[in-house]
Design a protein around this motif. Structure first.
Motif, PDB file in Angstrom:
ATOM      1  N   ILE A  89      68.578  -9.778 123.245  1.00 25.34           N
ATOM      2  CA  ILE A  89      67.750 -10.135 124.404  1.00 25.34           C
ATOM      3  C   ILE A  89      67.401 -11.621 124.400  1.00 25.34           C
ATOM      4  O   ILE A  89      67.593 -12.307 125.401  1.00 25.34           O
ATOM      5  CB  ILE A  89      66.468  -9.281 124.460  1.00 25.34           C
ATOM      6  CG1 ILE A  89      66.823  -7.832 124.787  1.00 25.34           C
ATOM      7  CG2 ILE A  89      65.498  -9.831 125.501  1.00 25.34           C
ATOM      8  CD1 ILE A  89      65.645  -6.879 124.750  1.00 25.34           C
ATOM      9  N   GLU A  90      66.902 -12.120 123.285  1.00 28.51           N
ATOM     10  CA  GLU A  90      66.492 -13.526 123.243  1.00 28.51           C
ATOM     11  C   GLU A  90      67.656 -14.482 123.505  1.00 28.51           C
ATOM     12  O   GLU A  90      67.547 -15.373 124.358  1.00 28.51           O
ATOM     13  CB  GLU A  90      65.809 -13.851 121.912  1.00 28.51           C
ATOM     14  CG  GLU A  90      65.245 -15.258 121.896  1.00 28.51           C
ATOM     15  CD  GLU A  90      64.476 -15.569 120.617  1.00 28.51           C
ATOM     16  OE1 GLU A  90      64.278 -16.766 120.368  1.00 28.51           O
ATOM     17  OE2 GLU A  90      64.100 -14.640 119.896  1.00 28.51           O
ATOM     18  N   PRO A  91      68.810 -14.320 122.815  1.00 28.79           N
ATOM     19  CA  PRO A  91      69.923 -15.238 123.113  1.00 28.79           C
ATOM     20  C   PRO A  91      70.410 -15.132 124.563  1.00 28.79           C
ATOM     21  O   PRO A  91      70.747 -16.148 125.178  1.00 28.79           O
ATOM     22  CB  PRO A  91      71.025 -14.816 122.138  1.00 28.79           C
ATOM     23  CG  PRO A  91      70.356 -14.026 121.081  1.00 28.79           C
ATOM     24  CD  PRO A  91      69.109 -13.460 121.688  1.00 28.79           C
ATOM     25  N   ILE A  92      70.424 -13.913 125.110  1.00 29.45           N
ATOM     26  CA  ILE A  92      70.867 -13.757 126.499  1.00 29.45           C
ATOM     27  C   ILE A  92      69.886 -14.460 127.435  1.00 29.45           C
ATOM     28  O   ILE A  92      70.292 -15.175 128.362  1.00 29.45           O
ATOM     29  CB  ILE A  92      71.037 -12.267 126.860  1.00 29.45           C
ATOM     30  CG1 ILE A  92      72.290 -11.709 126.170  1.00 29.45           C
ATOM     31  CG2 ILE A  92      71.128 -12.069 128.375  1.00 29.45           C
ATOM     32  CD1 ILE A  92      72.483 -10.213 126.308  1.00 29.45           C
ATOM     33  N   THR A 114      75.642 -17.672 133.491  1.00 30.29           N
ATOM     34  CA  THR A 114      75.672 -16.378 134.140  1.00 30.29           C
ATOM     35  C   THR A 114      76.179 -15.349 133.141  1.00 30.29           C
ATOM     36  O   THR A 114      77.253 -15.511 132.565  1.00 30.29           O
ATOM     37  CB  THR A 114      76.607 -16.394 135.364  1.00 30.29           C
ATOM     38  OG1 THR A 114      76.127 -17.360 136.289  1.00 30.29           O
ATOM     39  CG2 THR A 114      76.680 -15.043 136.035  1.00 30.29           C
ATOM     40  N   VAL A 115      75.407 -14.307 132.932  1.00 29.70           N
ATOM     41  CA  VAL A 115      75.810 -13.210 132.046  1.00 29.70           C
ATOM     42  C   VAL A 115      76.208 -12.049 132.947  1.00 29.70           C
ATOM     43  O   VAL A 115      75.420 -11.618 133.794  1.00 29.70           O
ATOM     44  CB  VAL A 115      74.665 -12.806 131.092  1.00 29.70           C
ATOM     45  CG1 VAL A 115      75.093 -11.656 130.202  1.00 29.70           C
ATOM     46  CG2 VAL A 115      74.227 -14.005 130.263  1.00 29.70           C
ATOM     47  N   ALA A 116      77.433 -11.577 132.787  1.00 29.63           N
ATOM     48  CA  ALA A 116      77.955 -10.539 133.669  1.00 29.63           C
ATOM     49  C   ALA A 116      78.669  -9.467 132.869  1.00 29.63           C
ATOM     50  O   ALA A 116      79.080  -9.692 131.733  1.00 29.63           O
ATOM     51  CB  ALA A 116      78.916 -11.159 134.682  1.00 29.63           C
ATOM     52  N   LYS A 156      74.190   0.658 135.774  1.00 31.75           N
ATOM     53  CA  LYS A 156      73.589  -0.665 135.937  1.00 31.75           C
ATOM     54  C   LYS A 156      72.103  -0.687 135.593  1.00 31.75           C
ATOM     55  O   LYS A 156      71.568  -1.724 135.236  1.00 31.75           O
ATOM     56  CB  LYS A 156      73.831  -1.208 137.338  1.00 31.75           C
ATOM     57  CG  LYS A 156      73.174  -0.420 138.442  1.00 31.75           C
ATOM     58  CD  LYS A 156      73.513  -1.022 139.790  1.00 31.75           C
ATOM     59  CE  LYS A 156      72.864  -0.208 140.903  1.00 31.75           C
ATOM     60  NZ  LYS A 156      73.174  -0.762 142.200  1.00 31.75           N
ATOM     61  N   GLU A 157      71.423   0.454 135.665  1.00 28.36           N
ATOM     62  CA  GLU A 157      70.011   0.505 135.305  1.00 28.36           C
ATOM     63  C   GLU A 157      69.799   0.257 133.811  1.00 28.36           C
ATOM     64  O   GLU A 157      68.701  -0.048 133.379  1.00 28.36           O
ATOM     65  CB  GLU A 157      69.404   1.855 135.695  1.00 28.36           C
ATOM     66  CG  GLU A 157      69.209   2.031 137.198  1.00 28.36           C
ATOM     67  CD  GLU A 157      70.502   2.345 137.925  1.00 28.36           C
ATOM     68  OE1 GLU A 157      71.419   2.942 137.323  1.00 28.36           O
ATOM     69  OE2 GLU A 157      70.603   1.987 139.117  1.00 28.36           O
ATOM     70  N   PRO A 178      67.567  -7.288 132.751  1.00 28.87           N
ATOM     71  CA  PRO A 178      67.340  -7.984 134.019  1.00 28.87           C
ATOM     72  C   PRO A 178      68.149  -9.279 134.071  1.00 28.87           C
ATOM     73  O   PRO A 178      68.267  -9.998 133.081  1.00 28.87           O
ATOM     74  CB  PRO A 178      65.838  -8.290 134.003  1.00 28.87           C
ATOM     75  CG  PRO A 178      65.258  -7.297 133.051  1.00 28.87           C
ATOM     76  CD  PRO A 178      66.323  -7.042 132.020  1.00 28.87           C
ATOM     77  N   GLY A 179      68.717  -9.547 135.238  1.00 30.62           N
ATOM     78  CA  GLY A 179      69.462 -10.778 135.428  1.00 30.62           C
ATOM     79  C   GLY A 179      70.926 -10.707 135.038  1.00 30.62           C
ATOM     80  O   GLY A 179      71.678 -11.642 135.305  1.00 30.62           O
TER      81      GLY A 179
END
Length: 88
Positions: free
Chosen positions: A31-34, A43-45, A58-59, A63-64
């Motif tokens: 989470i922190e690095p993302i 952009t993280v996809a 997707k849920e 977030p983001g």
């Protein structure tokens, strides 16, 4: 690009809890690095086909995190714009 194996790194903690079969939230160390990457404009996809094929939805994403239709199409479009894919 990490393929379907990278999808759990983009999960929110509640979904990691379910995946690990525990009632206690399992912290996601990514989470922190993302979030830092996103704050820096990265952009993280994730590929929607890989997501669906792996049984995720997707849920479950942080977030983001953007959902792309198909990674192969995204890669081709980026290569046309001058980017290069260097697989490891």
């Amino acid at each position: 690009m990490g393929g379907w194996r990278a999808i759990p790194s983009r999960w929110a903690p509640a979904h990691r809890r379910a995946a690990h079969g525990t009632d206690t939230p399992v912290p996601n160390p990514n989470i922190e690095p993302i979030c830092q990457l996103q704050a820096a404009g990265v952009t993280v996809a994730v590929c929607s086909q890989a997501l669906q094929g792996s049984g995720y939805n997707k849920e479950q994403l942080l977030p983001g995190v953007r959902l792309d239709d198909a990674a192969i199409v995204k890669v081709a479009n980026l290569q046309l714009r001058g980017y290069a894919l260097i697989p490891d």
